[in-house]
Structure formats: C-alpha cells, structure tokens
Design an enzyme around this catalytic site. Structure first.
Site, mmCIF file in Angstrom:
data_model
loop_
_atom_site.group_PDB
_atom_site.id
_atom_site.type_symbol
_atom_site.label_atom_id
_atom_site.label_comp_id
_atom_site.label_asym_id
_atom_site.label_seq_id
_atom_site.Cartn_x
_atom_site.Cartn_y
_atom_site.Cartn_z
ATOM 1 N N CYS A 2 -48.316 -16.133 -21.359
ATOM 2 C CA CYS A 2 -48.245 -16.023 -19.905
ATOM 3 C C CYS A 2 -48.485 -14.578 -19.474
ATOM 4 O O CYS A 2 -47.963 -13.648 -20.090
ATOM 5 C CB CYS A 2 -46.913 -16.470 -19.310
ATOM 6 S SG CYS A 2 -46.523 -18.182 -19.630
ATOM 7 N N ARG A 27 -53.860 -14.368 -21.852
ATOM 8 C CA ARG A 27 -52.501 -14.668 -22.302
ATOM 9 C C ARG A 27 -52.132 -16.132 -22.075
ATOM 10 O O ARG A 27 -51.069 -16.594 -22.488
ATOM 11 C CB ARG A 27 -51.507 -13.779 -21.564
ATOM 12 C CG ARG A 27 -51.680 -12.307 -21.861
ATOM 13 C CD ARG A 27 -50.637 -11.503 -21.128
ATOM 14 N NE ARG A 27 -49.320 -11.758 -21.646
ATOM 15 C CZ ARG A 27 -48.666 -10.979 -22.488
ATOM 16 N NH1 ARG A 27 -49.230 -9.868 -22.909
ATOM 17 N NH2 ARG A 27 -47.474 -11.281 -22.912
ATOM 18 N N TRP A 76 -49.310 -20.213 -19.951
ATOM 19 C CA TRP A 76 -49.563 -20.983 -21.166
ATOM 20 C C TRP A 76 -48.382 -21.941 -21.278
ATOM 21 O O TRP A 76 -47.235 -21.508 -21.458
ATOM 22 C CB TRP A 76 -49.633 -20.059 -22.385
ATOM 23 C CG TRP A 76 -50.070 -20.773 -23.629
ATOM 24 C CD1 TRP A 76 -51.350 -21.093 -23.987
ATOM 25 C CD2 TRP A 76 -49.232 -21.262 -24.679
ATOM 26 N NE1 TRP A 76 -51.356 -21.758 -25.189
ATOM 27 C CE2 TRP A 76 -50.079 -21.877 -25.643
ATOM 28 C CE3 TRP A 76 -47.857 -21.261 -24.910
ATOM 29 C CZ2 TRP A 76 -49.592 -22.461 -26.799
ATOM 30 C CZ3 TRP A 76 -47.369 -21.846 -26.070
ATOM 31 C CH2 TRP A 76 -48.230 -22.427 -27.006
ATOM 32 N N ASN A 100 -42.181 -15.206 -18.134
ATOM 33 C CA ASN A 100 -42.843 -15.333 -19.430
ATOM 34 C C ASN A 100 -41.746 -15.405 -20.475
ATOM 35 O O ASN A 100 -40.853 -14.561 -20.483
ATOM 36 C CB ASN A 100 -43.750 -14.114 -19.673
ATOM 37 C CG ASN A 100 -44.294 -14.077 -21.086
ATOM 38 O OD1 ASN A 100 -44.463 -15.119 -21.722
ATOM 39 N ND2 ASN A 100 -44.574 -12.883 -21.577
ATOM 40 N N GLY A 101 -41.812 -16.417 -21.350
ATOM 41 C CA GLY A 101 -40.779 -16.547 -22.381
ATOM 42 C C GLY A 101 -40.247 -17.968 -22.400
ATOM 43 O O GLY A 101 -40.851 -18.874 -21.832
ATOM 44 N N GLU A 479 -60.073 -16.264 -43.137
ATOM 45 C CA GLU A 479 -60.282 -15.728 -41.795
ATOM 46 C C GLU A 479 -61.532 -16.352 -41.154
ATOM 47 O O GLU A 479 -61.516 -16.742 -39.981
ATOM 48 C CB GLU A 479 -60.391 -14.196 -41.870
ATOM 49 C CG GLU A 479 -60.781 -13.505 -40.577
ATOM 50 C CD GLU A 479 -59.890 -13.834 -39.389
ATOM 51 O OE1 GLU A 479 -58.813 -14.416 -39.572
ATOM 52 O OE2 GLU A 479 -60.297 -13.530 -38.258
ATOM 53 N N LYS A 483 -61.624 -18.599 -37.720
ATOM 54 C CA LYS A 483 -62.508 -18.237 -36.604
ATOM 55 C C LYS A 483 -63.320 -19.451 -36.164
ATOM 56 O O LYS A 483 -63.433 -19.735 -34.988
ATOM 57 C CB LYS A 483 -63.432 -17.108 -37.073
ATOM 58 C CG LYS A 483 -63.746 -16.034 -36.117
ATOM 59 C CD LYS A 483 -62.723 -14.951 -35.931
ATOM 60 C CE LYS A 483 -61.324 -15.399 -35.692
ATOM 61 N NZ LYS A 483 -60.324 -14.387 -35.735
ATOM 62 N N GLU A 486 -61.155 -22.099 -34.454
ATOM 63 C CA GLU A 486 -60.615 -21.619 -33.193
ATOM 64 C C GLU A 486 -61.638 -21.693 -32.059
ATOM 65 O O GLU A 486 -61.304 -22.122 -30.960
ATOM 66 C CB GLU A 486 -60.184 -20.162 -33.435
ATOM 67 C CG GLU A 486 -59.478 -19.487 -32.325
ATOM 68 C CD GLU A 486 -58.973 -18.104 -32.747
ATOM 69 O OE1 GLU A 486 -59.572 -17.488 -33.649
ATOM 70 O OE2 GLU A 486 -57.995 -17.637 -32.149
ATOM 71 N N HIS A 502 -59.282 -29.946 -58.102
ATOM 72 C CA HIS A 502 -57.929 -30.516 -58.215
ATOM 73 C C HIS A 502 -57.637 -31.474 -57.061
ATOM 74 O O HIS A 502 -56.483 -31.700 -56.716
ATOM 75 C CB HIS A 502 -56.898 -29.389 -58.279
ATOM 76 C CG HIS A 502 -57.084 -28.530 -59.495
ATOM 77 N ND1 HIS A 502 -56.787 -28.967 -60.760
ATOM 78 C CD2 HIS A 502 -57.602 -27.288 -59.636
ATOM 79 C CE1 HIS A 502 -57.086 -28.012 -61.638
ATOM 80 N NE2 HIS A 502 -57.593 -26.983 -60.974
ATOM 81 N N LYS A 602 -53.982 -15.469 -26.175
ATOM 82 C CA LYS A 602 -54.212 -14.279 -26.995
ATOM 83 C C LYS A 602 -52.918 -13.742 -27.591
ATOM 84 O O LYS A 602 -52.888 -13.276 -28.722
ATOM 85 C CB LYS A 602 -54.882 -13.209 -26.126
ATOM 86 C CG LYS A 602 -55.194 -11.914 -26.827
ATOM 87 C CD LYS A 602 -56.401 -12.065 -27.698
ATOM 88 C CE LYS A 602 -56.754 -10.785 -28.428
ATOM 89 N NZ LYS A 602 -57.616 -11.104 -29.583
HETATM 90 O O1 M6R Z 1 -51.455 -10.072 -31.798
HETATM 91 P P1 M6R Z 1 -51.332 -10.499 -33.241
HETATM 92 O O2 M6R Z 1 -52.306 -9.830 -34.126
HETATM 93 O O3 M6R Z 1 -49.936 -10.427 -33.763
HETATM 94 O O4 M6R Z 1 -51.713 -12.043 -33.205
HETATM 95 C C1 M6R Z 1 -51.583 -12.841 -34.343
HETATM 96 C C2 M6R Z 1 -52.340 -14.143 -34.185
HETATM 97 O O5 M6R Z 1 -51.824 -14.875 -33.117
HETATM 98 C C3 M6R Z 1 -53.830 -13.904 -33.943
HETATM 99 O O6 M6R Z 1 -54.392 -13.139 -34.949
HETATM 100 C C4 M6R Z 1 -54.591 -15.241 -33.856
HETATM 101 O O7 M6R Z 1 -54.556 -15.873 -35.099
HETATM 102 C C5 M6R Z 1 -56.021 -14.991 -33.388
HETATM 103 N N1 M6R Z 1 -56.251 -15.698 -32.157
HETATM 104 C C6 M6R Z 1 -57.044 -15.433 -34.336
HETATM 105 O O8 M6R Z 1 -58.331 -15.136 -33.886
#
Ligand code: M6R
Length: 607
Positions: A2, A27, A76, A100-101, A479, A483, A486, A502, A602
């Site tokens: 948020c 956010r 969010w 937020n929270g 990673e 990506k 996502e 396996h 984010k």
């Molecule tokens: O702000 P942070 O690096 O702590 O965030 C961690 C994850 O939420 C963040 O890396 C998330 O996996 C990304 N959206 C991936 O692209």
C-alpha cells in the site's frame, strides 16, 4: 504494501496526491483514493474506487477535489476483496484514515467496541478508524495515543480530523512513513519515491511517534506526549532517473541501466585495487571473526544470496546458509555471536526480512544489510549497511537491484579473502579486474537485445518452461524462473539438472521448452549430458553457453546464445541479463502490464 501520501500547503493537494500515487502505485494497485480536508471544518471529501490511479483520476475529474490538504492511498488488498468500499480512505465520524499494514486484532476490536453492523467495508483499517473516532474528543494526540495502545499488528496511518482543517496526523508501527517540509508546506509518504519531486531532505518517522504536518511545518511527539527531535536525512536519488526514459516500461529501462549502476555500486568501493568498506564503517574484524554466515532475504534478494553463498563458500571456505526470511522464524534458527547475518533487500522494508534480522540481532549476531533504499527499516535495524546504488527501482520485477546486490556480494567475498590472508596480490588483481569489467560485458549482452527477443519468441505460447543447470547456473536460473513467472504468467521451474531424473523428467515433453545455462567449466560435461536427456524426450532446448567453443556433441539446442566470456564465477552477470530480457520480451509480446504484474506489489510489508 500500500502506498500512502499526504500533503498540506499552498498548492492544490488533489493534483499533488494523484501524481504521487502514480509513483507509489508499485506498492499496490487494487484500488486508490484520496480525501481532502474542508478548509471551513466541514465534511472531509473522499474520492475512491477499485482499480488503478488512472481510474481514480477519471473519477476525480467529475468531483470537487479542490483543497490544499489531503491524504491519498493506493491499496494492495489483504482484508476484504478488491471493491470500491474497501478502497481507502475510510471515514468514521470525524476522522478519515488511510492505512498500510495489518491490524491483527481487528475482530476483537469489532466486538469490544460493538462495531458490528456499523462498518461499510471488510477491512481491518476501517476498524482502526472507528476506534480512533471513538477516542477522539478534540485532542488528536490523545486519541491517536489511546488507539495505538489498543492495536496489535503493523500500521502506518495518516489521519484527517474534520474539525482541524489543514493538518495531517500520522503514526506508525513497523510499516514505514517518511516526511519532509516542502517550500510551501509539508508532505508525508510511505516511501521516498513520492517526496523526491519536492525535496531531497526528509526524515523517517520513528515508530510510535505522532507527527503533525501543517502549512507551518512539522511537529513530532512521542507517545508520552514529549516533543521529539527530527533526524533529517538526504536522499541522493536523481529525480530524472525515476521516469521511463523513453522505454515503454520501467523494467526495460532498469535492465538497460545495469552497466551504469553496477559501476556506481562497485567503483567507489575500490581503493588501490582492493575492495574497501571503510566508508561504511565495516572493519575487517567483522569479516574475519565470523565462523559462519547466514543470509536472510526473500524472492530475488534471496536468489542473490544463493550466488553469494557459492562465492563465499568457494573462496573463504566457511559455511553459508541462505534462509528464506519468511521461513526463518519457524525453523528454530541457530544464529549466535559467531554468525554474521547478512540481510539483503532492495526496498529495505520487507517485513519478513526485517523481523528475521531483529531476531538474529537479539541472538547476538553481528549484521550487515545490503539495501537499496536509503534509511529504510532494514538498513536502520542492522549494525552495518552497504547501499546498492541501483537508484529507484520501480518495476515490480527486480532486475538492477539483483545485479547490484550481486556486485556487493562479490566485493564482500573479496574483502573477506583479503582480510583472512587467503589471497596474494595476483589473485586479488585478477578477481578485481574481472569485477570491474562487468559493466562492459553487460553492455555487450544488452547490445544483442534483439537476438534475445527472438529467443523469447520461442517460448511465447508455452504453458510450462523448465530451466536447468548446476551449481551457480542453477542459482541464477532460480532467479530467471521467478522473473518469467512473475511478468509473463508462464509456469516455469528452475531445476538442478542432476535432479531431473529423480522424478521431474516425467514432465518433459515436446511441449516443454527447456532453458539450459552452461557457464561453469567444471560442470560442463555433466550439464551437457543432462541437456541430452531432456532433448531425447522431445524438449526444445534454448542453450545459454559461455563462449564460442564448438560443441562436440551433435546439436542439442533449438536456439543458442553464446555468452561473452568471463571467469566462471562472474558468468552470473551476463547470463542474468539474458534471462531478465527473455522474461521481459515474453511479457511485452503477450501485451501484459510488464511493470505491474497481477496480484503483486513491489514492497511486501505484510507477513
Ligand atoms: O525489497 P526486497 O528486496 O526485500 O523484496 C524481496 C522480494 O519481495 C522481491 O525480490 C520480489 O521477489 C521481486 N518482485 C522479484 O522480482
């Protein structure tokens, strides 16, 4: 999650808030809303709706959103679905609140204050507004103090009181709020991205302190009612770096920025050809005395940690654990004064990482955090901080933050090796010159963007994609797979190629493209055999391989990308860029909202 904004001053608050909410939309983007204080003490006006900030803009065009003091929110969703009534701000009596929270005890509060049937939304946030309204009898500080003491959970609140026009009150616990004076008033936000257009001087509101913003400036009090000192900080982000710079999406712009931000992260920390963290106050004692290392992080940051683990174990020979911060507390973590804890986070606000770090510190562990956002909670909660100089990362998918985190880990590993007398001059020189070459090598890969685009086309219509590799190649594929999932919504799995047989190889068919990465000389022959195995099951293989070497085996790939040559341990850098671009182009060509994938935000500030 948020985004929160508040502005009071001489300018039109509505316009300022809508612009700021666009910057904060990463956010959360389930709904958005603003509230404007009535200058004559009349009803606070609210405009809110499910959807994006652009939908709110359209709504505001039809409403009276004039005024000089207001609060705004982009959501969010956690408690309550995505609909207009669950959008913030929430009004109850004379108070209007954005939050937020998560208020964990909201059900108890509904019962205790007999709120059943009196609420218009399903949110925990409206419950807090109702409690605040009940306690408000003309003294905002007293009402906020009483309310805060009744709440369990995390919160950042900004509040307008109807009979106190022109003033914004705010308080927080864990969830962040930053505030700043502007040339004509004051502003607050959930993070610096929204205040950078106004000023470079800001402060982080300390936990459980109440701030009041007015046209005359900012006052801050602790919960006992004593006036508190403000600790000002300077943001060093260049505002011109927060726009898309001519690219269709931030993700592409941020991928393209990597050579520069790696340079900016590494160069200032190299003195006389050696890594140097004296500016960060990190002495060799911290790096020499630890017997083990525990990296805590989430998502992409955790994947950076996995590369760090391989490097440090190989170079230093001490044990490194990489723990998903969200699982850390539930596995009876064993950390002590001999365990150096490294917390990695782009935002510096990921609550799981923050809580894990706090726990480790209570156990006596020395700590270093690797953070991108200056002054963020994780940076402040750790003993030492090394900032990545990635600049603002706006796309939800992390790219440049990841590679700058890697750059810091490369530097740390080298400093540790030197501090522990493990390297001679020649080894140091060789490693450091390779590290300093990374930006140029990245440029080489970026210049071949269109070649990578063609590769991405081959998986555009796939339902599942497998990614296989061993050792460091496997780490970067984790990673790469995240990506792709996502931003393209294609199911993908990174698999250690030796594990396929396996069980997982049962899923490989001619309809399952496989991306294989082969960059580690010592693993090459095994990796190539594993590729043969999937190819024999009909899989089309996209091969990313180091160098121009002619492979002796019969052709095992449908597509091949030859990566520029670096020492094996640095191949992560060019290979990552290819994987990022594959994910980006698939998302782009599917016509998706690359920067704001569905369901995501984010900054993850809920557990
Ligand atoms: O702000 P942070 O690096 O702590 O965030 C961690 C994850 O939420 C963040 O890396 C998330 O996996 C990304 N959206 C991936 O692209």
């Amino acid at each position: 999650m948020c985004g929160i904004i508040g502005y009071t001053g001489k300018k039109e608050a509505g316009r300022i808030m809508l612009d700021a909410l666009e910057l904060l939309e990463y956010r959360g983007y389930d709904s958005a809303g603003i509230a404007l204080s009535d200058e004559n003490g009349g009803r606070t006006r609210v405009a809110k709706c499910a959807g994006r900030v652009k939908d709110l803009r359209s709504l505001c065009a039809e409403k009276d959103v004039s005024g000089h003091c207001g609060i705004g929110h982009t959501r969010w969703a956690t408690h309550g679905g995505v609909c207009d009534s669950n959008a913030h701000p929430h009004q109850f009596g004379a108070v209007t609140v954005i939050h937020n929270g998560i208020i964990e005890n909201y059900r108890e509060l509904i019962e205790k204050y007999e709120l059943d049937g009196k609420l218009l939304s399903q949110t925990d946030s409206e419950v807090a507004a109702a409690v605040l309204s009940r306690f408000y009898q003309g003294d905002p500080y007293a009402a906020i103090r009483k309310t805060v003491l009744k709440l369990r959970g995390t919160f950042a609140f900004a509040v307008l009181f109807e009979d106190i026009p022109g003033k914004i009150f705010a308080v927080r616990n864990v969830s962040p709020i930053v505030a700043a004076s502007t040339e004509d008033g004051a502003i607050l936000a959930s993070d610096v991205a929204a205040i950078v257009p106004f000023t470079t001087q800001y402060f982080v509101v300390p936990e459980l302190h109440v701030v009041c913003l007015s046209g005359d400036g900012i006052e801050m009090y602790d919960l006992s009612g004593d006036r508190a000192q403000i600790e000002w900080m300077t943001v060093d982000w260049d505002i011109t770096r927060s726009d898309k710079g001519g690219y269709p999406f931030y993700m592409e712009k941020e991928i393209m920025e990597q050579p520069r931000v790696i340079e900016e992260t590494v160069r200032p920390r190299v003195k006389d050809g050696r890594p140097d963290f004296s500016a960060e106050g990190i002495g060799d004692d911290v790096l020499v005395s630890c017997r083990r290392i525990c990296v805590i992080a989430c998502g992409t940051a955790m994947h950076a940690g996995l590369v760090g683990k391989s490097l440090i174990q190989a170079i230093i020979g001490i044990h490194v654990d990489v723990v998903m911060a969200s699982e850390f507390m539930y596995n009876d973590p064993v950390v002590d004064e001999n365990t150096l804890v490294i917390a990695i986070s782009q935002s510096g606000e990921t609550i799981d990482t923050l809580e894990a770090l706090k726990f480790a510190r209570k156990c006596g562990s020395p700590s270093i955090s690797i953070v991108n956002v200056k002054g963020a909670s994780i940076a402040r909660a750790s003993e030492h901080v090394i900032y990545t100089h990635a600049g603002p990362e706006i796309a939800v998918a992390s790219t440049k933050a990841y590679t700058t985190q890697l750059a810091v880990l490369y530097l740390l590993a080298a400093r540790m090796a030197i501090a522990r007398n493990l390297w001679d001059e020649e080894q140091t020189e060789r490693y450091m010159s390779e590290l300093l070459r990374v930006p140029d090598v990245m440029e080489e890969v970026l210049a071949r963007k269109e070649e990578i685009h063609h590769i991405a086309d081959t998986i555009l219509n796939a339902r599942d994609v497998f990614m296989i590799g061993r050792g460091l190649d496997y780490s970067i594929l984790l990673e790469g797979s995240l990506k792709l999932k996502e931003v393209s919504y294609i199911h993908s799995e990174a698999y250690a190629s030796g594990e396929l047989k396996h069980g997982t190889i049962a899923l490989i068919t001619s309809q399952t493209p496989v991306i294989a990465v082969v960059t580690q000389e010592k693993l090459k022959s095994k990796e190539l055999s594993n590729i043969k195995e999937v190819q024999s099951r009909g899989a089309k293989v996209i091969l990313l391989i180091k160098g121009k070497e002619v492979l002796e085996q019969e052709k095992i790939w449908s597509r091949i990308f030859r990566l520029p040559v670096m020492e094996d341990e640095f191949m992560v850098m060019p290979a990552s860029i290819v994987l990022q671009l594959i994910a980006y182009f698939v998302s782009l060509d599917k016509g998706l909202d690359v920067d704001k994938p569905r369901n995501l935000a984010k900054v993850v500030t809920v557990e």
